[in-house]
Design an enzyme around this catalytic site. Structure first.
Site, PDB file in Angstrom:
ATOM      1  N   SER A  22      34.174 -26.762 -54.539  1.00 52.04           N
ATOM      2  CA  SER A  22      32.825 -26.658 -53.985  1.00 52.04           C
ATOM      3  C   SER A  22      32.687 -27.507 -52.736  1.00 52.04           C
ATOM      4  CB  SER A  22      31.849 -27.156 -55.047  1.00 52.04           C
ATOM      5  OG  SER A  22      30.586 -27.400 -54.489  1.00 52.04           O
ATOM      6  N   TYR A  76      28.760 -33.796 -60.396  1.00 56.15           N
ATOM      7  CA  TYR A  76      29.372 -32.468 -60.369  1.00 56.15           C
ATOM      8  C   TYR A  76      30.461 -32.408 -59.284  1.00 56.15           C
ATOM      9  CZ  TYR A  76      29.890 -27.626 -58.877  1.00 56.15           C
ATOM     10  OH  TYR A  76      30.416 -26.426 -58.474  1.00 56.15           O
ATOM     11  N   LYS A  88      34.844 -32.004 -59.308  1.00 56.02           N
ATOM     12  CA  LYS A  88      35.657 -31.068 -58.510  1.00 56.02           C
ATOM     13  C   LYS A  88      36.752 -31.817 -57.753  1.00 56.02           C
ATOM     14  CE  LYS A  88      33.581 -27.352 -59.805  1.00 56.02           C
ATOM     15  NZ  LYS A  88      34.314 -26.371 -60.638  1.00 56.02           N
TER      16      LYS A  88
END
Ligand code: UDP
Length: 319
Positions: free
Chosen positions: A116, A140, A144
């Protein structure tokens, strides 16, 4: 044809990837726990195993006879990741360890991973290329980054080649209407806006109109989900040709503001879309914009959808 295990293949992006792989004649097995994915997103000509990435024996079984993996399954609500990091650590980091260990155990040597733009944090320059420093603003994004680092080590130690695809703002639906599952709890601008268009919500909240942009609202790089799916197929093909690991941004390189999205949607749906201005949402950078040169050069990829109205129009297939 090679057999691809699509982990998270019943989800929004995953189901588009499955369709694109099938169209390119790959044999496909989907592994999904259906926690956020949809049964109606499954394609009849792909195998399906219902399973959780935290269930190692089941995942290991699913890995038998597989040539390459597309790994999309993850928790993806940025706000929730800040409130409940434990859930994100387990699902997104332990889950990634399980996927890589099952690949190592079964000698599967190629993985395409859903990363992302959240890995970058506040842009130090735009458009951002893959060399931009990694400074995730939320947990989050951190998960990643961690999976990308794990993949680097499993490449060095186990010879597993990876392509990490750093998505910018995924949008739209399959133009043939073959993917039918709507986001269960929409958090993103366009699915929320579609709920306003269809009358499920009364108005759209615009988070901040005092940003240093052309109209005061945030600029994002919206990329059609079918263009994202194509990049996965090209990445699988490239890895199976024996090429090296790669990190790739996926965006169109064009910025659209929140206000411009509203104007485009009003035009497409011939409807007034009521909006209310709200406070800035914490952690939102003013501008996010991808440089997609690597995708073009290394994958031979090119976005087919370059007009935001065309992207928005494809939502009408399911809403
Ligand atoms: N946004 C908004 N109202 C909403 C949801 C999002 O104004 O109800 C804005 C948000 O502040 C950001 C842009 O729309 O500038 C895209 O947000 P989204 O959550 O879709 O993606 P993000 O860029 O955060 O990954």
């Amino acid at each position: 044809m090679p057999k691809v295990l699509v982990i998270g293949g019943a989800g929004y992006i995953g189901s588009h990837v499955v369709k694109a792989l099938l169209q390119s004649q790959y044999s496909v097995r989907v592994y999904d726990d259906l926690s956020s994915g949809h049964e109606i997103n499954l394609f009849a000509n792909a195998e399906f195993i219902k399973g959780d990435i935290l269930d190692y024996p089941s995942l290991n079984e699913a890995m038998k006879g597989i040539d390459a993996v597309v790994f999309l399954a993850a928790k993806k609500a940025v706000g929730e990741s800040m409130i409940n990091p434990e859930k994100y650590a387990v699902n997104n980091i332990v889950g990634s360890v399980n996927v890589l260990n099952a690949m190592a155990e079964n000698e599967v040597k190629a993985i395409v991973f859903s990363s992302s733009a959240a890995v970058y944090g506040i842009p130090q320059y735009v458009p951002m290329d893959e060399k931009h420093p990694l400074n995730p603003l939320n947990f989050y994004g951190f998960t990643k980054v961690e999976t990308e680092r794990l993949m680097q080590w499993y490449d060095a130690l186990k010879g597993i080649k990876y392509t990490s695809l750093r998505y910018f703002n995924a949008a739209g639906y399959d133009a043939d209407g073959d993917v039918k599952g709507k986001d269960k709890e929409p958090q993103n601008l366009l699915p929320i806006l579609m709920e306003v268009v269809t009358g499920k919500r009364d108005f759209l909240q615009i988070f901040g109109n005092d940003y240093d942009t052309r109209d005061g609202t945030c600029l994002r790089d919206y990329i059609h989900v079918t263009d994202l799916a194509t990049a996965h197929v090209l990445s699988i093909k490239r890895l199976l040709e024996g090429k090296e690991s790669l990190i790739v941004n996926l965006g169109t390189g064009t910025g659209t503001s929140v206000k411009e999205i509203v104007i485009a949607a009003e035009k497409v749906f011939e409807k007034n879309i009521p909006v209310k201005y709200a406070e800035r949402r914490s952690g939102d950078p003013a501008v996010l914009l991808a440089s997609n040169e690597t995708a073009r050069k290394e994958l031979g990829w090119e976005p087919k959808y370059t007009n935001i109205e065309d992207i928005i129009r494809t939502f009408a297939k399911i809403y």
